[in-house]
Scaffold this active site. Structure first.
Site, PDB file in Angstrom:
ATOM      1  N   GLY A  70      43.590  50.790  53.377  1.00  0.00           N
ATOM      2  CA  GLY A  70      42.391  49.960  53.266  1.00  0.00           C
ATOM      3  C   GLY A  70      42.607  48.463  53.161  1.00  0.00           C
ATOM      4  N   GLU A  81      44.432  44.814  46.889  1.00  0.00           N
ATOM      5  CA  GLU A  81      43.640  46.044  47.073  1.00  0.00           C
ATOM      6  C   GLU A  81      42.303  45.717  47.713  1.00  0.00           C
ATOM      7  OE1 GLU A  81      43.653  49.045  47.216  1.00  0.00           O
ATOM      8  OE2 GLU A  81      44.649  50.106  45.574  1.00  0.00           O
ATOM      9  N   ASP A  82      41.827  46.614  48.551  1.00  0.00           N
ATOM     10  CA  ASP A  82      40.488  46.425  49.112  1.00  0.00           C
ATOM     11  C   ASP A  82      39.421  46.745  48.072  1.00  0.00           C
ATOM     12  OD1 ASP A  82      41.487  48.999  49.256  1.00  0.00           O
ATOM     13  OD2 ASP A  82      40.290  49.579  50.975  1.00  0.00           O
ATOM     14  N   ASP A 112      37.927  51.506  42.349  1.00  0.00           N
ATOM     15  CA  ASP A 112      36.846  52.465  42.119  1.00  0.00           C
ATOM     16  C   ASP A 112      37.040  53.050  40.714  1.00  0.00           C
ATOM     17  OD1 ASP A 112      35.330  54.984  42.316  1.00  0.00           O
ATOM     18  OD2 ASP A 112      35.134  54.514  44.409  1.00  0.00           O
ATOM     19  N   LYS A 134      34.048  48.278  41.600  1.00  0.00           N
ATOM     20  CA  LYS A 134      32.876  49.074  41.185  1.00  0.00           C
ATOM     21  C   LYS A 134      33.025  49.382  39.694  1.00  0.00           C
ATOM     22  CE  LYS A 134      32.201  51.990  45.282  1.00  0.00           C
ATOM     23  NZ  LYS A 134      32.356  53.397  45.708  1.00  0.00           N
ATOM     24  N   PHE A 137      28.886  54.394  48.179  1.00  0.00           N
ATOM     25  CA  PHE A 137      30.051  54.628  49.036  1.00  0.00           C
ATOM     26  C   PHE A 137      30.036  53.581  50.141  1.00  0.00           C
ATOM     27  CE2 PHE A 137      32.636  56.790  52.248  1.00  0.00           C
ATOM     28  CZ  PHE A 137      33.744  57.053  51.473  1.00  0.00           C
ATOM     29  N   VAL A 138      31.090  52.774  50.213  1.00  0.00           N
ATOM     30  CA  VAL A 138      31.080  51.660  51.159  1.00  0.00           C
ATOM     31  C   VAL A 138      32.165  51.800  52.223  1.00  0.00           C
ATOM     32  CG1 VAL A 138      29.999  49.971  49.628  1.00  0.00           C
ATOM     33  CG2 VAL A 138      32.479  50.255  49.562  1.00  0.00           C
ATOM     34  N   ARG A 143      36.483  51.330  59.671  1.00  0.00           N
ATOM     35  CA  ARG A 143      37.454  50.387  59.081  1.00  0.00           C
ATOM     36  C   ARG A 143      37.357  49.020  59.753  1.00  0.00           C
ATOM     37  NH1 ARG A 143      41.159  52.755  55.509  1.00  0.00           N
ATOM     38  NH2 ARG A 143      41.792  54.861  56.041  1.00  0.00           N
TER      39      ARG A 143
HETATM   40  C1  PRP Z   1      41.134  53.429  48.237  1.00  0.00           C
HETATM   41  C2  PRP Z   1      41.492  51.985  47.927  1.00  0.00           C
HETATM   42  C3  PRP Z   1      42.309  52.099  46.686  1.00  0.00           C
HETATM   43  C4  PRP Z   1      41.791  53.358  46.009  1.00  0.00           C
HETATM   44  C5  PRP Z   1      40.911  52.955  44.868  1.00  0.00           C
HETATM   45  O1  PRP Z   1      42.153  53.979  48.995  1.00  0.00           O
HETATM   46  O2  PRP Z   1      42.182  51.381  48.969  1.00  0.00           O
HETATM   47  O3  PRP Z   1      43.691  52.212  46.963  1.00  0.00           O
HETATM   48  O4  PRP Z   1      41.021  54.070  46.964  1.00  0.00           O
HETATM   49  O5  PRP Z   1      40.370  54.084  44.221  1.00  0.00           O
HETATM   50  P1  PRP Z   1      40.538  54.370  42.679  1.00  0.00           P
HETATM   51  O6  PRP Z   1      40.242  53.090  41.965  1.00  0.00           O
HETATM   52  O7  PRP Z   1      39.482  55.423  42.412  1.00  0.00           O
HETATM   53  O8  PRP Z   1      41.897  54.884  42.417  1.00  0.00           O
HETATM   54  P2  PRP Z   1      42.070  55.415  49.678  1.00  0.00           P
HETATM   55  O9  PRP Z   1      42.751  56.412  48.817  1.00  0.00           O
HETATM   56  O10 PRP Z   1      40.632  55.664  50.068  1.00  0.00           O
HETATM   57  O11 PRP Z   1      42.984  55.313  50.937  1.00  0.00           O
HETATM   58  P3  PRP Z   1      42.914  54.357  52.228  1.00  0.00           P
HETATM   59  O12 PRP Z   1      43.016  52.944  51.704  1.00  0.00           O
HETATM   60  O13 PRP Z   1      44.107  54.772  53.010  1.00  0.00           O
HETATM   61  O14 PRP Z   1      41.610  54.586  52.947  1.00  0.00           O
END
Ligand code: PRP
Length: 190
Positions: A48, A103-104, A107, A135, A156-157, A169
């Protein structure tokens, strides 16, 4: 080419591209002031964060190192499993380095908690965090974000690097999906 079963026009745009770009520039300014003159390693968390990191780094006016790691906490589902797995490690040692995790989105905060703990065992000079989206309502643990972009609601974004089942993406803005839209995207991927 896999077409998303939802048109971009049908998405609810939460953060338009120009707002994101302005915030990324502001974040880069804060990072640049904090680290100026010190070697800095930016670490993008795949997948991400790659779009955010690519824009962020181009607003930093001095040389920085960049590396990528990959951890996963989600499959195609919209909720965190609570489990974090290290799938790709650093290409070089981070010992003695000033590390900025990019980080993107934060959550539950579980990924970040795991990452910081893991990285600190490798004896870097420092570890800070820069996250574009946060969030707070979803946090399940204490989360310290040194450079934080937007606080967003519990939706959910997708977009600007974030996906739903691999879709959107490459959207330049950030959009919120309805539960029906996210289900449709997950179904389309099956
Ligand atoms: C997303 C995002 C963070 C993580 C955050 O990655 O990039 O790494 O979730 O979530 P959390 O705070 O609940 O731990 P994801 O696992 O969706 O993988 P991706 O970036 O490869 O899509």
């Amino acid at each position: 080419m896999t077409m998303a079963p939802i048109a971009v026009e049908d998405l609810e745009i939460l953060l338009p591209e120009k707002d994101i770009q302005a915030e990324v520039k502001a974040l880069a300014g804060r990072v640049a002031s904090a680290y100026e003159g010190r070697p800095l390693l930016l670490v993008g968390v795949l997948k991400g964060a790659w779009v955010f990191l690519a824009d962020l780094v181009r607003h930093i006016p001095f040389n920085v190192d960049v590396d990528f790691i990959k951890v996963s906490s989600y499959g195609n589902a919209t909720d965190s499993s609570g489990e974090v797995k290290f799938e790709m490690d650093f290409s070089h040692s981070i010992q003695g380095k000033d590390v900025l995790i990019v980080e993107d989105i934060v959550d539950s905060g579980l990924t970040l908690k795991y990452l910081k703990k893991n990285l600190l065992t490798r004896k870097p000079a420092s570890v800070r965090v820069c996250a574009l989206l946060d969030k707070p309502e979803r946090h399940q643990t204490d989360v310290e974000i040194d450079y934080r972009g937007f606080e967003i609601p519990d939706r959910f974004v997708v977009g600007y690097g974030l996906d739903c089942a691999g879709f959107f993406r490459n959207l330049p803005s950030v959009a919120a999906l309805t539960p029906e839209q996210s289900s449709a995207l997950v179904q389309a991927r099956r």
